[in-house]
Design a protein around this motif. Structure first.
Motif, PDB file in Angstrom:
ATOM      1  N   CYS A  48       0.843  -1.092  -0.110  1.00 41.15           N
ATOM      2  CA  CYS A  48       0.006   0.069   0.118  1.00 41.15           C
ATOM      3  C   CYS A  48       0.842   1.427   0.009  1.00 41.15           C
ATOM      4  CB  CYS A  48      -0.811   0.008   1.165  1.00 41.15           C
ATOM      5  SG  CYS A  48      -2.032  -1.449   1.274  1.00 41.15           S
ATOM      6  N   TYR A  49       2.014   1.324   0.636  1.00 37.47           N
ATOM      7  CA  TYR A  49       2.921   2.032   0.862  1.00 37.47           C
ATOM      8  C   TYR A  49       3.523   2.560  -0.593  1.00 37.47           C
ATOM      9  CZ  TYR A  49       6.799   5.228   2.271  1.00 37.47           C
ATOM     10  OH  TYR A  49       7.742   6.268   2.375  1.00 37.47           O
ATOM     11  N   LYS A  50       3.962   1.523  -1.157  1.00 34.59           N
ATOM     12  CA  LYS A  50       4.769   1.577  -2.482  1.00 34.59           C
ATOM     13  C   LYS A  50       3.719   2.145  -3.631  1.00 34.59           C
ATOM     14  CE  LYS A  50       8.484  -1.539  -2.415  1.00 34.59           C
ATOM     15  NZ  LYS A  50       9.096  -2.753  -2.812  1.00 34.59           N
ATOM     16  N   ASN A  51       2.553   1.944  -3.394  1.00 37.96           N
ATOM     17  CA  ASN A  51       1.337   2.139  -4.307  1.00 37.96           C
ATOM     18  C   ASN A  51       0.583   3.818  -4.035  1.00 37.96           C
ATOM     19  OD1 ASN A  51       1.047   0.090  -6.599  1.00 37.96           O
ATOM     20  ND2 ASN A  51       1.277  -1.016  -4.680  1.00 37.96           N
ATOM     21  N   LYS A  52       1.173   4.231  -2.850  1.00 35.17           N
ATOM     22  CA  LYS A  52       0.619   5.528  -2.478  1.00 35.17           C
ATOM     23  C   LYS A  52      -0.751   5.448  -1.918  1.00 35.17           C
ATOM     24  CE  LYS A  52       3.933   8.166  -4.972  1.00 35.17           C
ATOM     25  NZ  LYS A  52       5.163   7.485  -4.602  1.00 35.17           N
ATOM     26  N   ILE A  64      -7.188   0.222  -0.996  1.00 37.51           N
ATOM     27  CA  ILE A  64      -6.382  -0.819  -0.421  1.00 37.51           C
ATOM     28  C   ILE A  64      -7.344  -2.001  -0.382  1.00 37.51           C
ATOM     29  CG2 ILE A  64      -5.824  -1.749   1.973  1.00 37.51           C
ATOM     30  CD1 ILE A  64      -4.945   1.233   2.631  1.00 37.51           C
ATOM     31  N   ILE A  65      -8.469  -1.939  -0.242  1.00 33.08           N
ATOM     32  CA  ILE A  65      -9.631  -2.900  -0.136  1.00 33.08           C
ATOM     33  C   ILE A  65      -9.675  -3.410  -1.625  1.00 33.08           C
ATOM     34  CG2 ILE A  65     -11.991  -3.699   0.117  1.00 33.08           C
ATOM     35  CD1 ILE A  65     -12.199  -1.431   2.756  1.00 33.08           C
ATOM     36  N   LYS A  66      -9.771  -2.822  -2.711  1.00 34.73           N
ATOM     37  CA  LYS A  66      -9.992  -3.202  -3.947  1.00 34.73           C
ATOM     38  C   LYS A  66      -8.690  -3.882  -4.252  1.00 34.73           C
ATOM     39  CE  LYS A  66     -12.980  -0.314  -6.444  1.00 34.73           C
ATOM     40  NZ  LYS A  66     -13.218   1.254  -6.689  1.00 34.73           N
ATOM     41  N   LYS A  69      -7.125  -8.351  -3.901  1.00 40.11           N
ATOM     42  CA  LYS A  69      -7.061  -9.445  -4.808  1.00 40.11           C
ATOM     43  C   LYS A  69      -5.811  -9.488  -5.619  1.00 40.11           C
ATOM     44  CE  LYS A  69      -9.805  -7.180  -8.421  1.00 40.11           C
ATOM     45  NZ  LYS A  69      -9.557  -5.754  -7.845  1.00 40.11           N
ATOM     46  N   ASN A  70      -5.028  -8.385  -5.498  1.00 38.77           N
ATOM     47  CA  ASN A  70      -3.605  -8.590  -6.609  1.00 38.77           C
ATOM     48  C   ASN A  70      -2.579  -8.774  -5.293  1.00 38.77           C
ATOM     49  OD1 ASN A  70      -5.240  -7.626  -8.526  1.00 38.77           O
ATOM     50  ND2 ASN A  70      -5.215  -5.575  -7.900  1.00 38.77           N
ATOM     51  N   ILE A  71      -2.834  -9.020  -4.165  1.00 43.86           N
ATOM     52  CA  ILE A  71      -1.732  -9.263  -3.417  1.00 43.86           C
ATOM     53  C   ILE A  71      -1.772 -10.625  -2.824  1.00 43.86           C
ATOM     54  CG2 ILE A  71      -0.737  -8.427  -1.051  1.00 43.86           C
ATOM     55  CD1 ILE A  71      -1.973  -5.950  -1.131  1.00 43.86           C
ATOM     56  N   SER A  72      -0.524 -11.377  -3.295  1.00 41.14           N
ATOM     57  CA  SER A  72      -0.334 -12.564  -2.771  1.00 41.14           C
ATOM     58  C   SER A  72       0.899 -12.667  -1.794  1.00 41.14           C
ATOM     59  CB  SER A  72      -0.218 -13.569  -3.899  1.00 41.14           C
ATOM     60  OG  SER A  72       0.884 -14.240  -3.996  1.00 41.14           O
ATOM     61  N   SER A 111      -6.055  -2.422  10.710  1.00 40.67           N
ATOM     62  CA  SER A 111      -7.258  -2.002  11.319  1.00 40.67           C
ATOM     63  C   SER A 111      -8.345  -2.139  10.272  1.00 40.67           C
ATOM     64  CB  SER A 111      -7.236  -0.568  12.169  1.00 40.67           C
ATOM     65  OG  SER A 111      -7.434   0.280  11.279  1.00 40.67           O
ATOM     66  N   ILE A 112      -8.213  -2.326   9.218  1.00 43.46           N
ATOM     67  CA  ILE A 112      -9.177  -2.406   8.007  1.00 43.46           C
ATOM     68  C   ILE A 112      -9.776  -3.764   8.044  1.00 43.46           C
ATOM     69  CG2 ILE A 112      -9.712  -2.329   5.611  1.00 43.46           C
ATOM     70  CD1 ILE A 112      -7.160  -0.221   5.350  1.00 43.46           C
ATOM     71  N   LYS A 113     -11.106  -4.039   8.108  1.00 45.80           N
ATOM     72  CA  LYS A 113     -11.678  -5.546   8.170  1.00 45.80           C
ATOM     73  C   LYS A 113     -11.536  -6.205   7.307  1.00 45.80           C
ATOM     74  CE  LYS A 113     -16.207  -6.189   7.712  1.00 45.80           C
ATOM     75  NZ  LYS A 113     -17.509  -5.590   7.629  1.00 45.80           N
ATOM     76  N   GLU A 114     -11.547  -5.672   5.979  1.00 41.52           N
ATOM     77  CA  GLU A 114     -11.203  -6.556   4.909  1.00 41.52           C
ATOM     78  C   GLU A 114      -9.643  -7.157   4.778  1.00 41.52           C
ATOM     79  OE1 GLU A 114     -12.907  -4.043   4.729  1.00 41.52           O
ATOM     80  OE2 GLU A 114     -14.730  -4.244   3.843  1.00 41.52           O
TER      81      GLU A 114
END
Ligand code: DC
Length: 238
Positions: A48-52, A64-66, A69-72, A111-114
């Motif tokens: 998330c930091y790298k993608n600002k 972040i939530i969207k 699906k691209n994070i493994s 702290s984000i639920k998803e």
């Protein structure tokens, strides 16, 4: 001799309490897998930091939530350190995730639920066969509520700050910076709405402020032995 049952061991506590040190040593001694669940939250934070999508002033929860699906996230074995190291989309990021920038942002992302749903799911899959020691904040309460053995590790805040400061060994980071980061994360981790850090009733508390790593390990292994003896005498019904 009967084959010893492999159980699930949950280790929770505040930041820099020595949870990972204990978890790693127990896993090594018992021949179990060790999983540092904080590394998984740090990996998402790095993405998330790298993608600002997050910095000190701002957080874009929707993006972040969207992007989840691209994070493994996986773990790969490093034979030099005999340790499982975390990968983000197949890149080893074990070192990068430990810096103070990520430490300062991780509690916000965690702290984000998803984010939590994704990681709890993956952690449960990793641990479904037992024989695992996992450390974090919600391992005994949410990830493995039925873990046979649970520890809640604590230490004096000054001792914790000093330990993390020495571990970081970064000339640009002062002891005061580290202490401030720990205080802020303690607050965020224990007051967030989504699975906050709590001490479950069935957890064994270990205050290691005045214990060496070996002393702490011996105490934990004694409880492990008691737990195995108990389970041998009174096996759990499936
Ligand atoms: O264990 P650690 O300090 O590397 O964890 C980094 C952050 O990740 C911590 O401040 C809170 C979050 N975390 C969490 O919310 N739940 C977990 N099971 C593990 C870590």
């Amino acid at each position: 001799m009967p084959i010893q049952k492999k159980i699930t061991i949950a280790i929770d506590g505040f930041s820099s309490c020595g949870k990972s040190t204990l978890a790693k040593a127990m896993a090594h001694d018992l021949g179990y897998i060790f999983i540092d669940s904080g590394a998984m939250y740090r990996a998402i934070t790095l993405f998330c930091y790298k993608n600002k999508y997050v910095d000190e002033q701002f957080i874009d929860e929707e993006k972040i939530i969207k992007s989840l699906k691209n994070i493994s996230i996986h773990f790969e074995y490093n034979s030099n350190t005999s340790k499982l190291e975390v990968t983000l989309n197949n890149e080893n990021i074990e070192k990068e995730i430990r810096n103070l920038t990520i430490s300062n942002l991780v509690s916000k992302v965690a702290s984000i639920k998803e984010v939590r749903q994704k990681l709890v799911n993956e952690q449960q899959k990793i641990g479904e066969n037992g024989g695992i020691v996992m450390d974090g904040r919600d391992i005994g309460s949410v990830v493995f509520p039925n873990a046979e053995l649970k520890f809640f590790v604590t230490a004096d805040p000054k001792v914790r700050a000093n330990r993390r400061f020495l571990e970081l060994n970064d000339p640009n980071v002062s002891l005061k910076d580290v202490a401030k980061n720990l205080k802020e994360r303690d607050f965020l981790d224990s007051t967030r709405a989504e699975s906050p850090l709590i001490q479950t009733e069935d957890a064994i508390v270990i205050d290691n402020s005045e214990l060496t790593q070996d002393e702490q390990l011996l105490i934990a292994l004694k409880y492990h032995k008691e737990c195995i003896d108990y389970l041998t005498q009174f096996p759990k019904k499936k």
